[in-house]
Design a protein around this motif. Structure first.
Motif, mmCIF file in Angstrom:
data_model
loop_
_atom_site.group_PDB
_atom_site.id
_atom_site.type_symbol
_atom_site.label_atom_id
_atom_site.label_comp_id
_atom_site.label_asym_id
_atom_site.label_seq_id
_atom_site.Cartn_x
_atom_site.Cartn_y
_atom_site.Cartn_z
ATOM 1 N N GLY A 392 0.350 -4.656 15.854
ATOM 2 C CA GLY A 392 0.714 -5.084 14.458
ATOM 3 C C GLY A 392 -0.151 -4.837 13.311
ATOM 4 N N TYR A 393 -1.365 -4.738 13.500
ATOM 5 C CA TYR A 393 -2.322 -4.426 12.179
ATOM 6 C C TYR A 393 -2.059 -3.083 11.988
ATOM 7 C CZ TYR A 393 -6.776 -4.228 9.852
ATOM 8 O OH TYR A 393 -7.903 -3.864 8.941
ATOM 9 N N LEU A 394 -1.864 -2.061 12.694
ATOM 10 C CA LEU A 394 -1.631 -0.616 12.319
ATOM 11 C C LEU A 394 -0.072 -0.717 11.780
ATOM 12 C CD1 LEU A 394 -2.686 2.354 12.505
ATOM 13 C CD2 LEU A 394 -1.596 2.684 14.664
ATOM 14 N N ALA A 395 0.604 -1.211 12.079
ATOM 15 C CA ALA A 395 1.990 -1.301 11.478
ATOM 16 C C ALA A 395 1.781 -1.943 9.845
ATOM 17 C CB ALA A 395 3.018 -2.001 12.049
ATOM 18 N N GLN A 396 1.145 -2.734 9.685
ATOM 19 C CA GLN A 396 0.848 -3.317 8.502
ATOM 20 C C GLN A 396 -0.201 -2.179 7.604
ATOM 21 O OE1 GLN A 396 -1.509 -6.985 8.752
ATOM 22 N NE2 GLN A 396 -2.455 -6.795 6.663
ATOM 23 N N LEU A 397 -1.066 -1.662 8.111
ATOM 24 C CA LEU A 397 -2.011 -0.820 7.316
ATOM 25 C C LEU A 397 -1.047 0.469 6.838
ATOM 26 C CD1 LEU A 397 -5.035 -0.445 9.635
ATOM 27 C CD2 LEU A 397 -4.884 -1.335 7.418
ATOM 28 N N ARG A 398 0.120 0.807 7.713
ATOM 29 C CA ARG A 398 0.829 1.733 7.448
ATOM 30 C C ARG A 398 1.831 1.338 6.189
ATOM 31 N NH1 ARG A 398 2.501 6.668 10.671
ATOM 32 N NH2 ARG A 398 4.178 7.723 9.345
ATOM 33 N N ALA A 399 2.337 0.085 6.382
ATOM 34 C CA ALA A 399 3.271 -0.335 5.497
ATOM 35 C C ALA A 399 2.765 -0.311 3.787
ATOM 36 C CB ALA A 399 3.960 -1.608 5.934
ATOM 37 N N ASP A 400 1.389 -0.630 3.928
ATOM 38 C CA ASP A 400 0.636 -0.895 2.692
ATOM 39 C C ASP A 400 0.132 0.407 2.326
ATOM 40 O OD1 ASP A 400 1.312 -3.459 3.013
ATOM 41 O OD2 ASP A 400 -0.895 -3.919 3.965
ATOM 42 N N ALA A 401 0.228 1.305 2.862
ATOM 43 C CA ALA A 401 -0.570 2.685 2.434
ATOM 44 C C ALA A 401 0.286 3.665 1.561
ATOM 45 C CB ALA A 401 -1.126 3.518 3.715
ATOM 46 N N VAL A 402 0.051 4.377 0.698
ATOM 47 C CA VAL A 402 0.704 5.313 -0.029
ATOM 48 C C VAL A 402 0.512 6.627 0.804
ATOM 49 C CG1 VAL A 402 1.221 6.550 -2.256
ATOM 50 C CG2 VAL A 402 0.405 3.980 -2.232
ATOM 51 N N ILE A 403 1.541 7.253 1.323
ATOM 52 C CA ILE A 403 1.534 8.447 2.254
ATOM 53 C C ILE A 403 2.451 9.467 1.475
ATOM 54 C CG2 ILE A 403 1.967 9.201 4.326
ATOM 55 C CD1 ILE A 403 1.534 6.813 5.649
#
Length: 406
Positions: A392-403
């Motif tokens: 869940g934390y990794l999914a949150q980090l990915r959603a917040d990141a600019v890739i």
């Protein structure tokens, strides 16, 4: 003669310039994750490394996905003030090589023979060890397991009998490479609010990607002792109509709704080991690959028949063996609990959804003494809980990141 020398010098200069340009291109940023960069060289190295360790599916796509996640994990570690020591890294490299029954020097020879640098191995190990510490530090206090949870997980009842459950399920696609993880989390939160069995079944028909979708998500009776130990307390705490928390598995989230639960007079002991086979088919859940899997399943009556089906495939396409329940990945264990010997499932994928898993139950090996280690069950439950927090934390980090980048 001077003309020849001049021409040779010009050609040599052109070659040097071309080689330098190619090398520079290899080390130019291809993907950016916030302020961190990923080069083409890193992508190529990770894909080769995945080939050495036997990863199935599209290794280039998997390499891209892993490196993006590595950048997110390392940034989270930096914010938390977590740094891996050189000694910790060396121990991690030695442990990784030991899994293949090799010394570090022997494993480095294998890497070098396949054009993979030592730094690529270190990057892979560093990311895993650092993320483990991030998860432990951030969620360790929330992953404590009570004695009651262990009792429920071991299927203990005052009457000494057993429990079986009648469930509905919804499987949500959560392939990180396609940006589905965050959306799956939002869908799961909405589905958890459902209390009506008919409403949950209607959602299963519409959005589930599992084979049970054709049956509105309905599963047959399942004996609790044959399900993964971490899943048992989750199901035992459900009332009819209630929906479980999402269970995170590779490329998907699974939610269960309780339809009925009942005690049975004679408990079926948890198996000591399960013999199963997995045939990995490229193409994911495409119509062509699902049709291929259906044809193979129709021809194969036993796990031994899969050897003939796999004879023209790469050697790593067929996996067969007996494992204890603790050694079996949770998504595989859930599917195996639904199967009798000779039955198959195509609910699972690997390699970010690019590889379909044709899973077949071979046999269950009885646990003769029925004893189970409470400490072992406690650790399984704790790791399952930490894994859910981490995903869940990794999914949150990915959603917040600019890739950015291909």
């Amino acid at each position: 003669m001077r003309l020849v020398h001049s021409l040779s010098a010009a050609i040599a200069a052109l070659i040097v310039t071309t080689v330098a340009a190619v090398a520079q291109g290899q080390f130019s940023p291809v993907i950016t994750v916030d302020n961190a960069v990923i080069t083409q060289y890193e992508l190529d190295q990770r894909a080769r490394f995945l080939g050495i360790v036997g990863a199935a599916g599209d290794r280039a796509a998997l390499a891209r996905e892993q490196l993006i996640e590595d950048r997110l994990k390392l940034a989270a570690a930096q914010r938390a003030g977590i740094n891996l020591t050189e000694e910790g890294l060396e121990n991690g490299v030695a442990e990784f090589a030991g899994r293949a029954n090799l010394t570090v020097a022997e494993f480095e020879q294998v890497l070098a023979g396949n054009g993979v640098s030592r730094e690529t191995l270190e990057d892979f190990v560093r990311s895993g060890l650092t993320w483990r510490e991030v998860v432990r530090q951030r969620f360790g206090s929330r992953a404590q397991i009570s004695e009651a949870e262990i009792d429920r997980a071991m299927g203990a009842t005052s009457a000494g009998g057993g429990v079986r459950v009648l469930l509905n399920e919804i499987i949500l696609p959560a392939r990180p490479i396609r940006g589905e993880a965050a959306q799956a989390q939002r869908q799961a939160e909405r589905l958890q609010q459902i209390t009506s069995i008919s409403a949950f079944q209607a959602q299963a028909r519409q959005i589930s990607v599992g084979p049970s979708r054709a049956r509105s998500g309905r599963l047959d009776w399942l004996t609790l002792s044959e399900l993964p130990a971490p899943l048992r307390p989750i199901l035992l705490n459900l009332r009819p109509g209630q929906v479980s928390e999402p269970i995170s598995v590779p490329n998907a989230l699974i939610l269960f709704q309780m339809r009925e639960i009942e005690e049975i007079a004679v408990a079926r002991p948890a198996p000591a080991a399960i013999d199963y086979a997995a045939l990995y088919l490229p193409g994911g859940r495409s119509e062509r690959t699902l049709s291929q899997a259906a044809r193979i399943a129709a021809r194969a009556d036993t796990c031994d028949d899969l050897y003939g089906e796999a004879r023209k495939m790469p050697r790593e396409a067929l996996e067969r063996g007996s494992k204890t329940p603790a050694e079996i990945p949770q998504d595989v264990a859930i599917e195996l609990a639904k199967l009798d010997p000779g039955e198959t499932s195509t609910a699972l994928t690997r390699a970010n959804g690019e590889t379909l898993v044709l899973l077949m139950m071979c046999s269950r090996i009885a646990n003769l003494d029925g004893d189970a280690s409470r400490d072992g069950v406690r650790e399984q439950l704790r790791q399952q809980r930490l894994s859910g927090f981490a995903d869940g934390y990794l999914a949150q980090l990915r959603a917040d990141a600019v890739i950015r980048g291909n």
